[in-house]
Design a protein around this motif. Sequence first.
Motif, short mmCIF file in Angstrom:
data_model
loop_
_atom_site.label_atom_id
_atom_site.label_comp_id
_atom_site.label_asym_id
_atom_site.label_seq_id
_atom_site.Cartn_x
_atom_site.Cartn_y
_atom_site.Cartn_z
N UNK A 39 4.85 -0.27 14.29
CA UNK A 39 4.24 -1.41 13.61
C UNK A 39 4.48 -1.31 12.11
N UNK A 40 4.32 -2.45 11.43
CA UNK A 40 4.56 -2.50 9.98
C UNK A 40 3.52 -1.66 9.24
N UNK A 41 3.96 -1.09 8.11
CA UNK A 41 3.07 -0.28 7.29
C UNK A 41 2.53 -1.14 6.15
N UNK A 42 1.21 -1.27 6.09
CA UNK A 42 0.56 -2.03 5.03
C UNK A 42 0.83 -1.38 3.68
N UNK A 43 1.07 -2.22 2.64
CA UNK A 43 1.42 -1.68 1.33
C UNK A 43 0.28 -0.84 0.74
N UNK A 44 -0.96 -1.20 1.06
CA UNK A 44 -2.10 -0.41 0.56
C UNK A 44 -2.06 0.99 1.16
N UNK A 45 -1.77 1.05 2.45
CA UNK A 45 -1.63 2.34 3.12
C UNK A 45 -0.45 3.11 2.54
N UNK A 46 0.65 2.40 2.30
CA UNK A 46 1.85 3.04 1.74
C UNK A 46 1.55 3.66 0.39
N UNK A 47 0.77 2.96 -0.43
CA UNK A 47 0.41 3.50 -1.74
C UNK A 47 -0.40 4.79 -1.62
N UNK A 48 -1.34 4.81 -0.68
CA UNK A 48 -2.16 6.01 -0.48
C UNK A 48 -1.30 7.18 0.01
N UNK A 49 -0.38 6.87 0.92
CA UNK A 49 0.52 7.91 1.44
C UNK A 49 1.41 8.42 0.31
#
Length: 698
Positions: A39-49
């Motif tokens: 599934x697609x990765x949310x940009x907010x999640x991507x920033x945290x990662x």
Amino acid sequence: MSKNISEIFGSMVFSDVVMKEKLPKDVYKSLHKTIGNGSDLDITVANMVAIAMKDWAIEKGATHYTHWFQPMTGITAEKHDSFISPQSDGRVIMEFSGKELIKGEPDASSFPSGGLRATFEARGYTAWDPTSYAFVKDGVLCIPTAFCSYSGEALDKKTPLLHSMETINEQALRILRLFGNTAAKRVITTVGPEQEYFLIDKKFYDQRKDLIFTGRTLFGATAPKGQELEDHYFGAIKPRVSAFMKELNEELWALGILAKTEHNEVAPAQHELAPIFTTTNIAVDHNQLTMEIMKNVAARHGLVCLLHEKPFEGVNGSGKHNNWSISTDSGINLLEPGKSPHENSQFLLFLAAVIKAVDEYQDLMRISVASAGNDHRLGANEAPPAIVSMFLGDELEAILGSIENGTEYSGTEAATMEIGVHVLPNFIKDTTDRNRTSPFAFTGNKFEFRMLGSAQSVSGSNVVLNTIVAEELEQFADILEKAEDFNAELNKLISETIKNHKRIIFNGDGYSEEWQAEAERRGLLNLKTTVDALPHFVDEKNVRLFTKHKIFSAAEMHSRYEILMEAYIKIVNIEALTMVDMAKKDFIPAVSRYVGSLSATAASVLGISSRVPCLAELSLIEKLSGLNDETYSEVTALEEALKGAESCGEDTLKLGIYYKDVVLPIMDRLRSAVDRMEENTSAAAWPVPVYGEILFEI
């Protein structure tokens, strides 16, 4: 060792354990959903990662990050960017965003594209592959990525691999559902690539232009001793090599690479490293890292690691055995024969799919291992022949014969082989198959594809394996999902598949002349060279296969054909130019000087006394003068042949055929002349290190 293995292992990897520790629970769960379900990765999640990944990497000494990708060059590529971000007060802070994690924009102009894009359309994109863990290497955070062109075409080896893994997952799940398995959520292919390589002393390497420019010796007479005594294979490992292996293991373990087995191989100076299997795309990443780290560690020990498929004439070349299997997400191996009727019939259906796939797409199997280097190795009484066949072992072949004919199997448990009713006998699995002439051998619960060359990425072969097996599983599922009597249709399907495709099964000696003739009678392909094989990649059936499963577009297939053919042409051309250079600047002058020295000696002696015949000097003068003239003649012929290539224009197939049929034979003749000169020239007068030094002095 300063730390124990459990402390070292994975210490430089942003692994699942690290992510669980560093990420908030909701972010960790979201990332896992992306990894598990695509599934697609949310940009907010991507920033945290990205923040957590950057902080962890800095703790490990990283100052830069890179999108680490695998272009069509066959090696990896990386462009380093630092984490620093300038502030208004003149200071810097360390930053890394989700946008930078997810996508990069490297210049694609100098990477092979096979005509997919023009130079002015040079922009390319790298996209994070979250299914393969990031890692720190040499102070750089490396983020595994896919690589595509500005218009979206794949320019790398990872993108089609990921597509092929998804394809076989979809079709294998359909089969499992038919057998009542609703627990499996995902089916993955696993790979364990065994890596062969040579280690030689750097002082010898530095004196050989052929090794420097091409990775193999283009000249070299056979040493008095080679591998005849079989004393190197599994022999005691020399101290310098052992020290290299120790450091190599520590570096690989730190990167989470499951380096398991190490030993001396058959040829002198040849060795092997084998890992424990893992998920295919991770195994591909790990093998690329392994080859890179082997070279770097060797340099620190005053050694050079040679990964060419045939670095030395007269001794075994180096391959890479690709151990391939299919498993569910819960760890159930679908190529494990099992003990119950349900497991047996499921195993036999998957086995039948592999048999049918290899038979129908033997051309793609051969193409997946095609290269100029591997042409020197395949079929040379040290590696599988260029003819693709499958080894199953006598007992499993007998079981399949009973199924095909509906007759009683007389093995460990007599039973009429009707699928879904009777138990498959617990045959002795041939996990230690020693028929090393088989290109594709069943070894108990996996297939070992042995045709790959040492320097090759394992991606291409696994793209082919995943896709062709997925195609057959899809055909099987289409039939069985419509069946009114599942067991009857299953029995018929397996029986007919064996009957129609048993020609690909061969348990005998693949090196024998009899097999060449038998394979031809069976209608099997014998694509002896890369140039013979590559055009089949864009055959209609193959384009239909890959486009149907969305592995490649037709344009991407044609581009890959062009890239592979161009690589073959360029490699042979570089080798030919290197031979001309060495012959003209090293060998011809050296032999001329030696002949001059012999002539002076003979003239001096004969001037003193006519009763001393100087037979040795005069014989060598005559022989070496003749060989030097022959060498000069072949050099001239080779130079003319290289000029003649211009007449082929830009037609890569025409050029490939020209280099195979015209240039390579002259190169062989030139080598023969120079090698005979080496055999008759004083060691002190010969301008480069010889095989006896290179292979045995370490």
